[in-house]
Design a protein around this motif. Structure first.
Motif, PDB file in Angstrom:
ATOM      1  N   HIS A 182       7.974  10.499  -3.959  1.00 53.12           N
ATOM      2  CA  HIS A 182       8.454  10.338  -5.331  1.00 53.12           C
ATOM      3  C   HIS A 182       7.575   9.391  -6.144  1.00 53.12           C
ATOM      4  N   LEU A 183       6.911   8.444  -5.447  1.00 54.34           N
ATOM      5  CA  LEU A 183       6.059   7.481  -6.122  1.00 54.34           C
ATOM      6  C   LEU A 183       4.598   7.615  -5.695  1.00 54.34           C
ATOM      7  N   GLY A 184       4.275   8.721  -5.089  1.00 54.48           N
ATOM      8  CA  GLY A 184       2.949   8.881  -4.505  1.00 54.48           C
ATOM      9  C   GLY A 184       1.980   9.702  -5.319  1.00 54.48           C
ATOM     10  N   LYS A 190      -6.034  10.780  -3.948  1.00 57.53           N
ATOM     11  CA  LYS A 190      -7.136  10.163  -3.194  1.00 57.53           C
ATOM     12  C   LYS A 190      -7.569  11.051  -2.027  1.00 57.53           C
ATOM     13  N   PRO A 191      -8.841  10.946  -1.590  1.00 54.62           N
ATOM     14  CA  PRO A 191      -9.267  11.643  -0.363  1.00 54.62           C
ATOM     15  C   PRO A 191      -8.467  11.139   0.835  1.00 54.62           C
ATOM     16  N   ALA A 195      -6.545   7.383   1.262  1.00 52.80           N
ATOM     17  CA  ALA A 195      -5.133   7.322   0.870  1.00 52.80           C
ATOM     18  C   ALA A 195      -4.391   6.197   1.573  1.00 52.80           C
ATOM     19  N   ILE A 196      -4.772   5.891   2.807  1.00 50.73           N
ATOM     20  CA  ILE A 196      -4.194   4.779   3.565  1.00 50.73           C
ATOM     21  C   ILE A 196      -5.316   3.781   3.845  1.00 50.73           C
ATOM     22  N   PRO A 197      -5.440   2.723   3.065  1.00 50.08           N
ATOM     23  CA  PRO A 197      -6.487   1.728   3.327  1.00 50.08           C
ATOM     24  C   PRO A 197      -6.279   1.045   4.676  1.00 50.08           C
ATOM     25  N   ALA A 198      -7.367   0.627   5.301  1.00 48.52           N
ATOM     26  CA  ALA A 198      -7.281  -0.008   6.622  1.00 48.52           C
ATOM     27  C   ALA A 198      -6.382  -1.236   6.593  1.00 48.52           C
TER      28      ALA A 198
END
Length: 464
Positions: A182-184, A190-191, A195-198
């Protein structure tokens, strides 16, 4: 097709058949027993330390003893060296002199994972978290919203090392949160690799405070108190800890036909177990049979427990000196099977594979003449004679095998320990189990390929 053409076709053309069209009934029965033992091996070894300890336990049950420098050895002697609790080298002494070389199989027992940072604990938003640093080549988005465990060791200043297991059995498990759809909207643009930073791979450890409202660090304190109650450790002890965040799932059969195995850590424990079990079942080889289960392959085989370490050379030199043989003479006459997994063809992602040169599920152990990237960079690129030798060994032992590449040229690439064995002047060739979803927290392999890799390893040890 005429009978003459049929005969000529069978004589001249390669027929890469599905293994189930070739495997014997006796091998089918043995395959299921072997794969059951492999699943147990996986469940007991979710870290390289656990895997090494389990390897030693199995080896000792089969008559292996710790090697002591200078100990008397004879044909049939079984010895091992445990290197700092994280890698293992084992040998069955052969009837022939090491001057004629050894039969070596090298695999690795580390797998991609998340490591807790040296100062991992913090609280934010009235929740406690553990910060991680990923190890090896992962796709970060795959590690969120799955059940996790923490396993490893805490080394104390007094010299004691504590084994830690958190999240096994009925114990609570852990998770890394993701953003709700819903907030994404912005995240979704993002690639995948971004999308999930380290630095967002933070493990949720708890949300219950300890103490009164005015107390500081109440949520972090709750976590530390529970760790102290169970293991007697303090936050400072985490500085000298190796705590790995790994998937909580156990190995399980996959498919209505139960023909596959899903688990964390197939890369490369599926080959490590084949290499180990092949050696355990090898009683009196002509040439000395050596199994190397190394650490640190996923980050370049560096460090004292990696394949670039002098530990292997030291072990082999000790064996050679016991027979009055120069190490260089042994190496130049040896053969090494670098037993690491390869990519299995997945029709959902067919565009990255060369269909004429790809490993397929249920077609047996996959041979890779070279790995590397682009123009074979980072590969040992085995010579034709070495490939022909292994073809003969496998065919004579009725091993189902296939020739393969990792993927299309310039689609990516990868490496194994093969180059480090070849750098020692040891003829080396890669071969291993084809894997679906390689490096994911849950990978898939075919039982037939697992068993054929075991048969192939055993055949190499026994080859003259």
């Amino acid at each position: 097709m005429s009978e003459e053409m049929k005969v000529l076709r069978e004589k001249l053309l390669s027929a890469n058949k599905n293994g189930y069209d070739r495997i014997s009934d006796s091998d089918l029965t043995a395959m299921e027993a072997y794969c059951a033992a492999y699943k147990t091996y996986l469940n007991l070894g979710k870290t390289e330390r656990e895997c090494a300890a389990n390897t030693v336990a199995l080896a000792e049950k089969h008559g292996f003893v710790p090697y002591r420098r200078g100990m008397a050895l004879k044909a049939g002697s079984k010895v091992y060296v445990l290197n700092r609790g994280k890698s293992v080298m084992l040998a069955v002494i052969g009837k022939e002199s090491l001057a004629g070389g050894a039969r070596i199989i090298a695999a690795h027992i580390d797998s991609p994972r998340l490591d807790l940072k040296p100062n991992p604990l913090y609280e934010e938003g009235e929740m406690a978290y553990g910060k991680t640093h990923y190890y090896g080549g992962i796709r970060k988005y795959q590690w969120v919203t799955i059940p996790l465990q923490m396993r490893g060791v805490v080394a104390l200043k007094n010299g004691e090392t504590l084994c830690v297991v958190l999240g096994e059995g009925d114990e609570p498990q852990y998770v890394i949160n993701d953003l709700l759809p819903h907030l994404g909207a912005e995240q979704g643009k993002k690639p995948l690799n971004e999308a999930i930073p380290a630095e967002n791979l933070n493990v949720l450890l708890g949300s219950r405070p300890l103490g009164d409202e005015e107390d500081k660090d109440r949520f972090k304190m709750q976590i530390m108190k529970r760790l102290h109650d169970k293991y007697g450790i303090t936050e400072e002890d985490l500085i000298s800890a190796e705590l790995e965040v790994v998937p909580a799932m156990h190995a399980t059969d996959i498919g209505l036909d139960a023909s596959l195995i899903g688990a964390y850590g197939h890369d490369d424990r599926v080959c490590a177990f084949a290499a180990l079990q092949g050696l355990l079942d090898c009683e009196a080889p002509a040439k000395t049979a050596v199994c190397v289960l190394a650490d640190k392959e996923e980050i370049g085989s560096m460090g004292v427990t990696g394949m670039q370490s002098a530990a292997f050379d030291t072990f082999m030199q000790d064996l050679c000196e016991g027979q009055g043989v120069a190490l260089r003479e042994c190496f130049e006459n040896s053969f090494c099977l670098s037993s690491d997994v390869t990519a299995a063809y997945d029709p959902n992602f067919a565009d990255v594979f060369d269909k004429r040169n790809v490993a397929r599920i249920n077609h047996g152990i996959g041979l890779c003449k070279y790995t590397g990237a682009r123009g074979k960079s980072g590969s040992s690129d085995a010579d034709a004679e070495t490939v022909a030798f292994l073809r003969r060994v496998f065919d004579e032992a009725d091993v189902i095998w296939q020739m393969s590449e990792l993927g299309k040229v310039d689609a990516g690439g990868g490496g194994t320990v093969a180059q480090y064995m070849a750098n020692r002047n040891i003829a080396t060739l890669d071969a291993g189990v084809p894997v679906l979803s390689m490096h994911a927290p849950f990978e898939t392999v075919a039982k037939l390929d697992c068993f054929m890799t075991y048969k192939g390893c055993k055949a190499v040890y026994e080859a003259e």
